[in-house]
Design a protein around this motif. Sequence first.
Motif, PDB file in Angstrom:
ATOM      1  N   LEU A 149       0.804  -1.227   0.000  1.00 10.13           N
ATOM      2  CA  LEU A 149       0.000   0.000   0.000  1.00 10.13           C
ATOM      3  C   LEU A 149       0.839   1.280   0.000  1.00 10.13           C
ATOM      4  N   ALA A 150       1.857   1.355   0.820  1.00 12.99           N
ATOM      5  CA  ALA A 150       2.674   2.574   0.879  1.00 12.99           C
ATOM      6  C   ALA A 150       3.368   2.826  -0.461  1.00 12.99           C
ATOM      7  N   GLU A 151       3.912   1.785  -1.059  1.00 10.32           N
ATOM      8  CA  GLU A 151       4.583   1.920  -2.350  1.00 10.32           C
ATOM      9  C   GLU A 151       3.578   2.305  -3.435  1.00 10.32           C
ATOM     10  N   TYR A 152       2.398   1.682  -3.414  1.00  7.81           N
ATOM     11  CA  TYR A 152       1.365   2.015  -4.389  1.00  7.81           C
ATOM     12  C   TYR A 152       0.965   3.487  -4.269  1.00  7.81           C
ATOM     13  N   ASN A 153       0.707   3.940  -3.044  1.00  6.47           N
ATOM     14  CA  ASN A 153       0.285   5.329  -2.839  1.00  6.47           C
ATOM     15  C   ASN A 153       1.334   6.320  -3.325  1.00  6.47           C
ATOM     16  N   ALA A 154       2.617   5.983  -3.162  1.00  8.03           N
ATOM     17  CA  ALA A 154       3.688   6.858  -3.647  1.00  8.03           C
ATOM     18  C   ALA A 154       3.667   6.922  -5.177  1.00  8.03           C
ATOM     19  N   CYS A 155       3.477   5.783  -5.826  1.00  9.29           N
ATOM     20  CA  CYS A 155       3.399   5.751  -7.296  1.00  9.29           C
ATOM     21  C   CYS A 155       2.184   6.540  -7.790  1.00  9.29           C
ATOM     22  N   LEU A 156       1.060   6.353  -7.126  1.00 10.13           N
ATOM     23  CA  LEU A 156      -0.173   7.049  -7.514  1.00 10.13           C
ATOM     24  C   LEU A 156      -0.018   8.556  -7.356  1.00 10.13           C
ATOM     25  N   ARG A 157       0.560   8.981  -6.256  1.00 13.10           N
ATOM     26  CA  ARG A 157       0.756  10.418  -6.021  1.00 13.10           C
ATOM     27  C   ARG A 157       1.628  11.027  -7.122  1.00 13.10           C
ATOM     28  N   GLU A 158       2.713  10.353  -7.464  1.00 16.69           N
ATOM     29  CA  GLU A 158       3.615  10.841  -8.508  1.00 16.69           C
ATOM     30  C   GLU A 158       2.882  10.963  -9.842  1.00 16.69           C
ATOM     31  N   GLU A 159       2.072   9.969 -10.173  1.00 16.20           N
ATOM     32  CA  GLU A 159       1.340   9.975 -11.438  1.00 16.20           C
ATOM     33  C   GLU A 159       0.294  11.088 -11.472  1.00 16.20           C
ATOM     34  N   ILE A 160      -0.451  11.250 -10.406  1.00 19.22           N
ATOM     35  CA  ILE A 160      -1.481  12.295 -10.359  1.00 19.22           C
ATOM     36  C   ILE A 160      -0.851  13.682 -10.454  1.00 19.22           C
ATOM     37  N   GLU A 161       0.216  13.913  -9.703  1.00 15.80           N
ATOM     38  CA  GLU A 161       0.857  15.227  -9.730  1.00 15.80           C
ATOM     39  C   GLU A 161       1.383  15.557 -11.126  1.00 15.80           C
ATOM     40  N   ALA A 162       2.004  14.578 -11.793  1.00 17.97           N
ATOM     41  CA  ALA A 162       2.519  14.814 -13.146  1.00 17.97           C
ATOM     42  C   ALA A 162       1.371  15.066 -14.125  1.00 17.97           C
ATOM     43  N   SER A 163       0.311  14.292 -14.015  1.00 13.93           N
ATOM     44  CA  SER A 163      -0.826  14.451 -14.924  1.00 13.93           C
ATOM     45  C   SER A 163      -1.448  15.834 -14.812  1.00 13.93           C
ATOM     46  N   LEU A 164      -1.681  16.291 -13.579  1.00 12.34           N
ATOM     47  CA  LEU A 164      -2.304  17.600 -13.387  1.00 12.34           C
ATOM     48  C   LEU A 164      -1.375  18.739 -13.808  1.00 12.34           C
ATOM     49  N   ARG A 165      -0.082  18.543 -13.637  1.00 13.18           N
ATOM     50  CA  ARG A 165       0.886  19.575 -13.990  1.00 13.18           C
ATOM     51  C   ARG A 165       1.115  19.661 -15.504  1.00 13.18           C
ATOM     52  N   LEU A 166       1.134  18.505 -16.178  1.00 16.47           N
ATOM     53  CA  LEU A 166       1.569  18.454 -17.569  1.00 16.47           C
ATOM     54  C   LEU A 166       0.453  18.347 -18.606  1.00 16.47           C
ATOM     55  N   GLU A 167      -0.743  17.937 -18.193  1.00 12.85           N
ATOM     56  CA  GLU A 167      -1.797  17.642 -19.162  1.00 12.85           C
ATOM     57  C   GLU A 167      -3.004  18.564 -18.983  1.00 12.85           C
ATOM     58  N   PRO A 168      -3.183  19.530 -19.877  1.00 10.67           N
ATOM     59  CA  PRO A 168      -4.331  20.429 -19.751  1.00 10.67           C
ATOM     60  C   PRO A 168      -5.674  19.714 -19.901  1.00 10.67           C
ATOM     61  N   ILE A 194     -11.598  13.081 -14.249  1.00 11.95           N
ATOM     62  CA  ILE A 194     -12.366  13.918 -15.170  1.00 11.95           C
ATOM     63  C   ILE A 194     -11.411  14.427 -16.250  1.00 11.95           C
ATOM     64  N   TYR A 195     -11.756  14.105 -17.494  1.00 17.23           N
ATOM     65  CA  TYR A 195     -10.955  14.497 -18.646  1.00 17.23           C
ATOM     66  C   TYR A 195     -11.793  15.402 -19.544  1.00 17.23           C
ATOM     67  N   ALA A 196     -11.126  16.273 -20.289  1.00 16.82           N
ATOM     68  CA  ALA A 196     -11.832  17.197 -21.184  1.00 16.82           C
ATOM     69  C   ALA A 196     -12.640  16.453 -22.237  1.00 16.82           C
ATOM     70  N   GLY A 197     -12.234  15.258 -22.567  1.00 11.48           N
ATOM     71  CA  GLY A 197     -12.947  14.452 -23.556  1.00 11.48           C
ATOM     72  C   GLY A 197     -12.202  13.153 -23.794  1.00 11.48           C
ATOM     73  N   GLN A 198     -12.707  12.375 -24.724  1.00 10.96           N
ATOM     74  CA  GLN A 198     -12.103  11.075 -25.043  1.00 10.96           C
ATOM     75  C   GLN A 198     -10.668  11.236 -25.534  1.00 10.96           C
ATOM     76  N   ALA A 199     -10.409  12.266 -26.349  1.00 11.12           N
ATOM     77  CA  ALA A 199      -9.051  12.479 -26.864  1.00 11.12           C
ATOM     78  C   ALA A 199      -8.073  12.779 -25.731  1.00 11.12           C
ATOM     79  N   ALA A 200      -8.514  13.556 -24.744  1.00 10.62           N
ATOM     80  CA  ALA A 200      -7.647  13.858 -23.596  1.00 10.62           C
ATOM     81  C   ALA A 200      -7.338  12.601 -22.799  1.00 10.62           C
ATOM     82  N   TYR A 201      -8.330  11.727 -22.647  1.00 14.99           N
ATOM     83  CA  TYR A 201      -8.109  10.464 -21.935  1.00 14.99           C
ATOM     84  C   TYR A 201      -7.109   9.583 -22.688  1.00 14.99           C
ATOM     85  N   LYS A 202      -7.306   9.456 -24.002  1.00 13.96           N
ATOM     86  CA  LYS A 202      -6.391   8.628 -24.796  1.00 13.96           C
ATOM     87  C   LYS A 202      -4.970   9.182 -24.748  1.00 13.96           C
TER      88      LYS A 202
END
Length: 139
Positions: free
Chosen positions: A49-68, A90-98
């Motif tokens: 769990l601790a390792e998973y949460n660290a990976c998830l946090r890193e991914e979420i932070e990068a996604s919000l910072r880098l992907e409009p 929540i994504y702007a649309g299907q293209a943003a998700y892909k």
Amino acid sequence: MRKSLMTLLLALFAAAAGNAQERPDGAGKPVPERQLVRLSKITVDPACLAEYNACLREEIEASLRLEPGVIALYAVAGNERPNEVTILEIYAGQAAYKSHIATPHFRKYKEGTLDMVQSLELLDVVPLHPGTLRQTLPR
């Protein structure tokens, strides 16, 4: 706790509705782009769990910072079962998700947590009342 979680989810849905992009439909009328809203329900191996949460946090932070096109990624865990994680996406649309799932940071998260995840359920949802809140959460 349940009431405050629902309030938070509603606020995120309202924020998403306020960020809807519009594009012309050829007749000069704006047509809102349909957002992709999803709940990802993940059961994580408790030993990881601790390792998973660290990976998830890193991914979420990068996604919000880098992907409009990534409007919101908000992860919560159960009080009684902290290895049961739910992510509001929540994504702007299907293209943003892909585009999101093709990024290096998402692929790193996905590949790095494969052995930690015991189950994954993806549930596409529709906000029922996205305009009912007066305030939105900052991104």
